[in-house]
Enzyme design. Structure first.
Site, PDB file in Angstrom:
ATOM      1  N   LYS A  10       0.846  -1.189   0.000  1.00 35.30           N
ATOM      2  CA  LYS A  10       0.000   0.000   0.000  1.00 35.30           C
ATOM      3  C   LYS A  10       0.887   1.247   0.000  1.00 35.30           C
ATOM      4  O   LYS A  10       1.794   1.365   0.823  1.00 35.30           O
ATOM      5  CB  LYS A  10      -0.903  -0.003   1.233  1.00 35.30           C
ATOM      6  CG  LYS A  10      -1.942   1.102   1.272  1.00 35.30           C
ATOM      7  CD  LYS A  10      -2.838   0.979   2.497  1.00 35.30           C
ATOM      8  CE  LYS A  10      -3.864   2.087   2.540  1.00 35.30           C
ATOM      9  NZ  LYS A  10      -4.715   2.000   3.757  1.00 35.30           N
ATOM     10  N   HIS A  14      -0.175   4.556   0.231  1.00 37.21           N
ATOM     11  CA  HIS A  14      -0.813   5.774   0.722  1.00 37.21           C
ATOM     12  C   HIS A  14      -1.408   5.523   2.106  1.00 37.21           C
ATOM     13  O   HIS A  14      -1.546   4.381   2.550  1.00 37.21           O
ATOM     14  CB  HIS A  14      -1.923   6.220  -0.241  1.00 37.21           C
ATOM     15  CG  HIS A  14      -3.035   5.208  -0.361  1.00 37.21           C
ATOM     16  ND1 HIS A  14      -2.920   4.101  -1.161  1.00 37.21           N
ATOM     17  CD2 HIS A  14      -4.254   5.135   0.233  1.00 37.21           C
ATOM     18  CE1 HIS A  14      -4.032   3.382  -1.075  1.00 37.21           C
ATOM     19  NE2 HIS A  14      -4.849   3.983  -0.235  1.00 37.21           N
TER      20      HIS A  14
END
Length: 228
Positions: free
Chosen positions: A104, A106
């Site tokens: 991921k 963000h």
């Protein structure tokens, strides 16, 4: 055999996680039995599952660890329910961690891990469903080791799986669990082995689940694929 192991065998049958018949495994082997941890689907089943894992972890590794690591995807709920059960049964708070299949990029929780972010000094127990070839650990270990800042900074205390199928790993006469231990230096244990299952349901059982005919099929399978 410990009582919780006998209960776990009955539990696997009750949840239709352990089945007997004819199944084609990922390896291509034709097996007379099959275990699917994805068949635990209700809250009460998952609660009990966590308790069995917690008892097996405590039985094999004591309390000398900090984190349960559950490899994605099936290992994620396994690590979570084991952490909950361990707290309830033994009063020890154990952190949960898992990897992401895709990192991921963000948010506050960006990165390659879910839950607790393991680091140097942590002692980790890996929680898996079942291992036949030992391939999954070759994907899991690099993700754990990538969190170290110094070699050996994170200690793998051991790995626990639901069922040891007691069949030989590829290119070996030893079981996948034994191969992992020899290669990586940490013990791999199971809540129960197929020897336990046969003992409970056939040798000392009523032979309604494992019949004489099914036992002959299992014997034939192990003559070809059983570990030494």
């Amino acid at each position: 055999m410990e009582l919780y192991k006998k209960e776990f065998i009955s539990f696997m049958l009750e949840c239709e996680v352990l089945k007997f018949g004819s199944f084609t495994l990922k390896s291509g082997r034709q097996s007379p039995f099959f275990m699917n941890a994805g068949a635990y689907i209700t809250g009460s089943q998952l609660k009990r599952l966590g308790e069995y894992y917690a008892k097996a972890v405590h039985d094999n590794f004591g309390d000398d660890f900090d984190v349960f690591f559950g490899p994605a995807y099936k290992g994620i709920p396994l690590a979570v329910v084991t952490a909950v059960a361990y707290s309830e049964l033994y009063g020890k708070e154990v952190k949960y961690c898992s990897d992401r299949k895709e990192e991921k990029d963000h948010g506050a929780d960006k990165g390659s891990l879910l839950g607790y972010k393991i680091k140097d000094g942590d002692r980790v127990v890996i929680i898996e469903d079942v291992t036949t070839s030992g391939k999954s650990i070759e994907e899991t270990l690099p993700k754990i080791k990538a969190q170290e800042t110094v070699p050996g900074g994170i200690k793998i205390v051991g790995e626990i799986v639901s069922l040891d199928r007691r069949e030989k790993a590829p290119d070996s006469d030893k079981s996948a669990l034994e191969v992992i231990t020899e290669k990586h230096g940490f013990p791999v244990k199971a809540i129960v082995t197929m020897n336990d299952v046969i003992d409970a349901l056939y040798t000392n059982g009523n032979r309604t689940v494992i019949t004489d005919d099914l036992m002959r099929q299992i014997d034939t399978y192990y003559k070809e694929w059983g570990c030494k």
